[in-house]
Design an enzyme around this catalytic site. Structure first.
Site, PDB file in Angstrom:
ATOM      1  N   TYR A   9       0.803  -1.228   0.000  1.00 20.08           N
ATOM      2  CA  TYR A   9       0.000   0.000   0.000  1.00 20.08           C
ATOM      3  C   TYR A   9       0.835   1.277   0.000  1.00 20.08           C
ATOM      4  CZ  TYR A   9      -3.518  -3.468   0.428  1.00 20.08           C
ATOM      5  OH  TYR A   9      -4.290  -4.579   0.162  1.00 20.08           O
ATOM      6  N   ASN A  47      -2.887 -12.889 -10.488  1.00 22.56           N
ATOM      7  CA  ASN A  47      -2.434 -11.586  -9.980  1.00 22.56           C
ATOM      8  C   ASN A  47      -3.456 -10.996  -9.020  1.00 22.56           C
ATOM      9  OD1 ASN A  47      -0.235 -11.907 -11.582  1.00 22.56           O
ATOM     10  ND2 ASN A  47      -0.981 -10.597 -13.237  1.00 22.56           N
ATOM     11  N   HIS A  75      -6.294 -15.698  -6.648  1.00 24.01           N
ATOM     12  CA  HIS A  75      -5.611 -15.392  -5.379  1.00 24.01           C
ATOM     13  C   HIS A  75      -6.147 -14.129  -4.709  1.00 24.01           C
ATOM     14  CE1 HIS A  75      -2.011 -17.916  -7.034  1.00 24.01           C
ATOM     15  NE2 HIS A  75      -2.931 -18.664  -6.466  1.00 24.01           N
ATOM     16  N   CYS A  98     -13.021  -8.210   6.485  1.00 23.44           N
ATOM     17  CA  CYS A  98     -12.973  -8.358   7.933  1.00 23.44           C
ATOM     18  C   CYS A  98     -12.829  -9.842   8.280  1.00 23.44           C
ATOM     19  CB  CYS A  98     -14.250  -7.786   8.560  1.00 23.44           C
ATOM     20  SG  CYS A  98     -14.287  -8.047  10.350  1.00 23.44           S
ATOM     21  N   SER A 134       4.920 -18.788 -14.476  1.00 26.50           N
ATOM     22  CA  SER A 134       5.924 -19.860 -14.474  1.00 26.50           C
ATOM     23  C   SER A 134       5.274 -21.232 -14.294  1.00 26.50           C
ATOM     24  CB  SER A 134       6.931 -19.622 -13.348  1.00 26.50           C
ATOM     25  OG  SER A 134       6.255 -19.680 -12.104  1.00 26.50           O
ATOM     26  N   GLU A 170      10.408 -16.732 -21.021  1.00 25.65           N
ATOM     27  CA  GLU A 170      11.191 -17.974 -21.018  1.00 25.65           C
ATOM     28  C   GLU A 170      10.259 -19.168 -20.852  1.00 25.65           C
ATOM     29  OE1 GLU A 170      12.578 -17.868 -16.398  1.00 25.65           O
ATOM     30  OE2 GLU A 170      13.639 -16.557 -17.816  1.00 25.65           O
TER      31      GLU A 170
HETATM   32  P1  NAD Z   1       6.084 -16.069 -11.398  1.00 25.19           P
HETATM   33  O1  NAD Z   1       6.806 -14.901 -10.768  1.00 25.19           O
HETATM   34  O2  NAD Z   1       6.317 -17.429 -10.849  1.00 25.19           O
HETATM   35  O3  NAD Z   1       6.455 -16.121 -12.960  1.00 25.19           O
HETATM   36  C1  NAD Z   1       6.383 -14.971 -13.761  1.00 25.19           C
HETATM   37  C2  NAD Z   1       6.565 -15.422 -15.191  1.00 25.19           C
HETATM   38  O4  NAD Z   1       6.381 -14.302 -16.036  1.00 25.19           O
HETATM   39  C3  NAD Z   1       7.951 -15.990 -15.470  1.00 25.19           C
HETATM   40  O5  NAD Z   1       7.805 -17.239 -16.128  1.00 25.19           O
HETATM   41  C4  NAD Z   1       8.578 -14.930 -16.405  1.00 25.19           C
HETATM   42  O6  NAD Z   1       9.425 -15.519 -17.382  1.00 25.19           O
HETATM   43  C5  NAD Z   1       7.365 -14.322 -17.047  1.00 25.19           C
HETATM   44  N1  NAD Z   1       7.494 -12.928 -17.486  1.00 25.19           N
HETATM   45  C6  NAD Z   1       8.156 -11.905 -16.883  1.00 25.19           C
HETATM   46  N2  NAD Z   1       7.967 -10.754 -17.563  1.00 25.19           N
HETATM   47  C7  NAD Z   1       7.159 -11.062 -18.615  1.00 25.19           C
HETATM   48  C8  NAD Z   1       6.597 -10.307 -19.673  1.00 25.19           C
HETATM   49  N3  NAD Z   1       6.813  -8.986 -19.801  1.00 25.19           N
HETATM   50  N4  NAD Z   1       5.808 -10.937 -20.575  1.00 25.19           N
HETATM   51  C9  NAD Z   1       5.563 -12.272 -20.474  1.00 25.19           C
HETATM   52  N5  NAD Z   1       6.082 -13.049 -19.492  1.00 25.19           N
HETATM   53  C10 NAD Z   1       6.860 -12.438 -18.584  1.00 25.19           C
HETATM   54  O7  NAD Z   1       4.552 -15.651 -11.448  1.00 25.19           O
HETATM   55  P2  NAD Z   1       3.244 -16.509 -11.248  1.00 25.19           P
HETATM   56  O8  NAD Z   1       3.348 -17.778 -12.029  1.00 25.19           O
HETATM   57  O9  NAD Z   1       2.108 -15.581 -11.497  1.00 25.19           O
HETATM   58  O10 NAD Z   1       3.261 -16.899  -9.708  1.00 25.19           O
HETATM   59  C11 NAD Z   1       3.563 -15.896  -8.755  1.00 25.19           C
HETATM   60  C12 NAD Z   1       2.556 -15.735  -7.636  1.00 25.19           C
HETATM   61  O11 NAD Z   1       2.789 -14.482  -7.005  1.00 25.19           O
HETATM   62  C13 NAD Z   1       1.153 -15.689  -8.119  1.00 25.19           C
HETATM   63  O12 NAD Z   1       0.449 -16.512  -7.277  1.00 25.19           O
HETATM   64  C14 NAD Z   1       0.675 -14.247  -7.948  1.00 25.19           C
HETATM   65  O13 NAD Z   1      -0.488 -14.224  -7.140  1.00 25.19           O
HETATM   66  C15 NAD Z   1       1.706 -13.576  -7.124  1.00 25.19           C
HETATM   67  N6  NAD Z   1       2.167 -12.295  -7.732  1.00 25.19           N
HETATM   68  C16 NAD Z   1       1.277 -11.367  -8.172  1.00 25.19           C
HETATM   69  C17 NAD Z   1       1.720 -10.190  -8.720  1.00 25.19           C
HETATM   70  C18 NAD Z   1       0.711  -9.198  -9.228  1.00 25.19           C
HETATM   71  O14 NAD Z   1      -0.412  -9.189  -8.760  1.00 25.19           O
HETATM   72  N7  NAD Z   1       1.062  -8.378 -10.208  1.00 25.19           N
HETATM   73  C19 NAD Z   1       3.071  -9.908  -8.814  1.00 25.19           C
HETATM   74  C20 NAD Z   1       3.956 -10.865  -8.341  1.00 25.19           C
HETATM   75  C21 NAD Z   1       3.489 -12.048  -7.801  1.00 25.19           C
END
Ligand code: NAD
Length: 249
Positions: free
Chosen positions: A71, A104, A121, A129, A192, A218
């Site tokens: 925040y 996300n 999530h 609350c 990922s 990747e």
């Molecule tokens: P992760 O961090 O495990 O993987 C991110 C993936 O995105 C990687 O494979 C990477 O290669 C790829 N990536 C990075 N930049 C990119 C781009 N510009 N275009 C396409 N691909 C790209 O993420 P996940 O699998 O979502 O798991 C992470 C957990 O953490 C989730 O449960 C999520 O809730 C949380 N999270 C949320 C946020 C958010 O709300 N923005 C941010 C970070 C983590």
């Protein structure tokens, strides 16, 4: 690569029901860092702050970190949807995409204009609350040093995203499974595939006959197993390229 983008556009042009499945990479171009890996938030802070038991037992410690990370830091960056989010919203408006299933918590799909978003999530833009279940927009919460309390019952509030140790919201879970069963094209974007149980949703789409298109910087845990077309690169660049090739009559 150009050929693969054309093939993806061809599949999506003919699809009757597209589902998007997004992860942290989808928001990277909006300036939100990943949680893990290089530059990840949990290299700097103790991830215990987001353990639900820890939040109840060490509320002040947890709240100090949550307030700072979610925040102050995110809000100060004034994050906005990027072109990848915008294309998914455009496709829903055109009636070709039925929903986005997102891991996300940043609310950016809704801000971009998607209406059906299964928040696997939860969402940091709300508080809930822990006693009476009332929900409040985060912008109405006083982000002081003291952990926030419910204005209705005085119970402890928590951000309405899933802490470690909590279950997936039922509506998001069943909505996602149902959407994955019914679609004919499924796009995996910027995830990922390491977080369970969200990572089993794409396999449901595959088993029900959907074509799987994947966009990632990747290879992921999906790429060599269920992906039909792998597009390596940034979602904010590749999605607009696909969109430009979609056939519209
Ligand atoms: P992760 O961090 O495990 O993987 C991110 C993936 O995105 C990687 O494979 C990477 O290669 C790829 N990536 C990075 N930049 C990119 C781009 N510009 N275009 C396409 N691909 C790209 O993420 P996940 O699998 O979502 O798991 C992470 C957990 O953490 C989730 O449960 C999520 O809730 C949380 N999270 C949320 C946020 C958010 O709300 N923005 C941010 C970070 C983590």
């Amino acid at each position: 690569m150009e050929e693969k983008i054309k093939e993806a556009a061809r599949i999506l042009s003919g699809a009757k029901n597209i589902v998007g499945f997004t992860g942290a990479g989808t928001s990277a171009e909006s300036g939100i860092p990943p949680f893990r890996g290089e530059g990840g938030i949990w290299n700097k802070y103790d991830p215990n702050a987001l353990n639900i038991e820890y939040y109840y037992r060490h509320t002040q410690d947890s709240w100090n970190i949550i307030r700072e990370v979610f925040y102050n830091y995110f809000d100060n960056k004034q994050v906005k949807p990027n072109p990848g989010h915008d294309i998914l919203a455009k496709w829903e408006k055109e009636g070709r995409l039925s929903c986005v299933i997102t891991q996300n918590i940043d609310d950016l799909h809704t801000v971009a204009g998607n209406n059906t978003v299964y928040e696997f999530h939860g969402n940091m833009s709300r508080f809930v609350c822990t006693k009476c279940g009332s929900k409040f927009p985060a912008r109405e919460i006083q982000m002081t040093e003291k952990p926030p309390r419910c204005e209705r019952c005085g119970g402890l509030l928590k951000p309405d995203f899933i802490f470690f140790g909590e279950g997936i919201p039922e509506e998001a879970y069943y909505g996602s499974v149902n959407a994955a069963e019914k679609c004919d094209a499924f796009i995996i974007i910027g995830t990922s595939g390491q977080v369970s149980p969200a990572n089993m949703i794409p396999g449901i789409a595959k088993r029900n006959g959907a074509k799987i298109i994947e966009i990632n910087l990747e290879p992921s845990t999906y790429t060599n197993y269920i992906t039909d077309i792998y597009l390596q690169g940034k979602s904010g660049e590749i999605l607009p390229k696909i969109d430009a090739l979609i056939e519209r009559h």
